[in-house]
Write an enzyme that holds these catalytic residues in place. Structure first.
Site, short mmCIF file in Angstrom:
data_model
loop_
_atom_site.label_atom_id
_atom_site.label_comp_id
_atom_site.label_asym_id
_atom_site.label_seq_id
_atom_site.Cartn_x
_atom_site.Cartn_y
_atom_site.Cartn_z
N TYR A 125 43.94 -10.10 -96.74
CA TYR A 125 43.79 -9.63 -97.83
C TYR A 125 44.21 -10.28 -99.41
CZ TYR A 125 43.06 -5.34 -95.16
OH TYR A 125 42.78 -4.31 -94.31
N LYS A 172 50.39 -10.81 -83.47
CA LYS A 172 49.50 -11.43 -82.34
C LYS A 172 49.89 -12.84 -82.26
CE LYS A 172 45.71 -11.12 -80.00
NZ LYS A 172 45.46 -10.02 -78.72
N ASP A 205 47.68 -5.41 -79.72
CA ASP A 205 46.62 -4.58 -79.05
C ASP A 205 47.40 -3.86 -77.89
OD1 ASP A 205 47.39 -7.28 -78.29
OD2 ASP A 205 45.72 -7.69 -77.21
N ASP A 229 46.96 -1.73 -92.06
CA ASP A 229 45.62 -1.09 -92.14
C ASP A 229 44.98 -0.41 -91.44
OD1 ASP A 229 43.65 0.01 -93.69
OD2 ASP A 229 42.75 -1.97 -94.42
#
Ligand code: NAI
Length: 335
Positions: A125, A172, A205, A229
């Protein structure tokens, strides 16, 4: 004792109606403040005063705390988003979204009570995106130590203030070894300063799978911007959807508390809107101010009204209007 001044941005659409309901409830609960009522949103933009006038930004920077109603952003052109403007101008680096089960909202889970802290300024972003060839686009994921450390520190301090027991860093880093790796390392460093709070980490995940099977196990989650988000909306879905989701954007220069939902132009001006999400945002504001007892009293009053089910707004399958719902909460405060 001097009375504190806080900024109020009623906003567009249903904003003024729900702001009125919420400030009435705050007053009934004993909050003694002067509201500096300021402009922001479509109404202000169309009048040529800008979507977030300097006077509003100055008011928040001065008072440090604002309660904001939703603001309308046109799609495909027109003025910039009031929220993006606020976030940038005040460097509001932490987006905080609690997801807590509410009585009367039947969802798959009735025991969720977690808080998402999303880093609000970096990651994909940061706005570094370009075409490197006619058919190849590139978006850079920017993660800095400073940006990661400040959001980690906010999450741990918030956990401490609210008596939360565990902070989980979501990442991640197995794939994004440098960027998410830096985010994780900054959290490990800050965690060492808070030995009373359990710290752990989880790959995003895996988190998603755990959240849709046993969300009650999580407490405070801190995430980089993009995962935050997505996961914050997932968590809103666990407890009844965006309509009842409160939120806050926090920075050194101020803290802005607002509902997650929009200005609902389809029901604006009809006295039908549900003020729950803005009220829960005001509860977060009271917690931020250290008014923990008042925050708890309002939350309990709201829970009573929701559980009784007699004065609910139409979106909750009731027949009450915004002010009737607010009156029922005010009545419940004193029961
Ligand atoms: P929306 O959240 O305003 O409305 C979606 C649906 O939910 C509508 O049917 C609406 O009536 C209903 N709804 C929303 N809040 C409600 C409440 N408190 N009580 C009862 N019903 C409620 O989303 P939409 O229509 O996509 O956006 C409308 C405008 O709001 C757009 O201009 C959008 O950019 C803006 N927006 C502003 C936000 C903010 O200021 N934080 C956040 C999201 C959207």
């Amino acid at each position: 004792m001097t009375t504190k001044t806080l900024t109020l941005i009623p906003g567009d659409g249903i904003g003024p109606e729900i702001s009125d309901a919420v400030t009435r409830i705050l007053k009934a609960a004993g909050l003694q403040v002067n509201w500096d009522v300021t402009e922001g949103g479509e109404h202000s933009a169309l009048a040529g005063r800008g979507v977030m006038p300097d006077a509003t930004i100055d008011s928040i920077a001065r008072n440090k705390i604002a309660l904001k109603g939703p603001t309308t952003t046109p799609t495909g052109g027109g003025h910039q988003s009031a929220n993006v403007t606020l976030r940038k101008r005040l460097d509001l680096y932490a987006n905080v979204r609690p997801a807590k089960s509410l009585p009367g909202y039947r969802t798959k889970f009735d025991n969720v009570d977690l808080i998402i802290v999303r880093e609000n300024t970096e990651d994909t972003y940061a706005g570094v995106e370009h075409m490197v060839a006619p058919n190849v686009a590139q978006c850079l994921k920017i993660i800095t130590w400073e940006g990661s450390e400040r959001v980690a520190r906010y999450a741990f301090n918030m956990a401490k203030k609210l008596g939360r027991k565990r902070v989980t860093c979501v990442h991640k880093a197995n794939i994004h070894k440098l960027s998410d790796g830096l985010f994780l390392k900054a959290h490990e460093a800050v965690a060492a300063e808070f030995p009373d709070i359990k710290f752990d980490s989880i790959i995003v995940d895996n988190l998603c799978m755990q959240l849709v099977t046993r969300p009650e196990e999580f407490d405070v989650l801190v995430l980089p911007n993009l995962y935050g988000d997505i996961v914050s909306d997932l968590c809103a879905g666990l407890v009844g959807g965006l309509g009842v989701a409160p939120g806050a954007n926090i920075g050194q220069n101020g803290a802005v508390f607002e509902a997650v939902h929009g200005s609902a132009p389809d029901i604006a001006g009809q006295g039908k809107a549900n003020p729950t999400a803005l009220l829960l945002s005001a509860v977060m504001m009271l917690q931020h101010m250290g008014e923990l007892a008042m925050a708890e009293r309002i939350e309990k009053g709201l829970h009573k009204v929701l559980a009784e089910g007699k004065s609910l707004t139409r979106d909750l399958k009731g027949t009450a209007g915004t002010s009737e719902f607010a009156d029922a909460i005010i009545h419940a405060l004193n029961k």
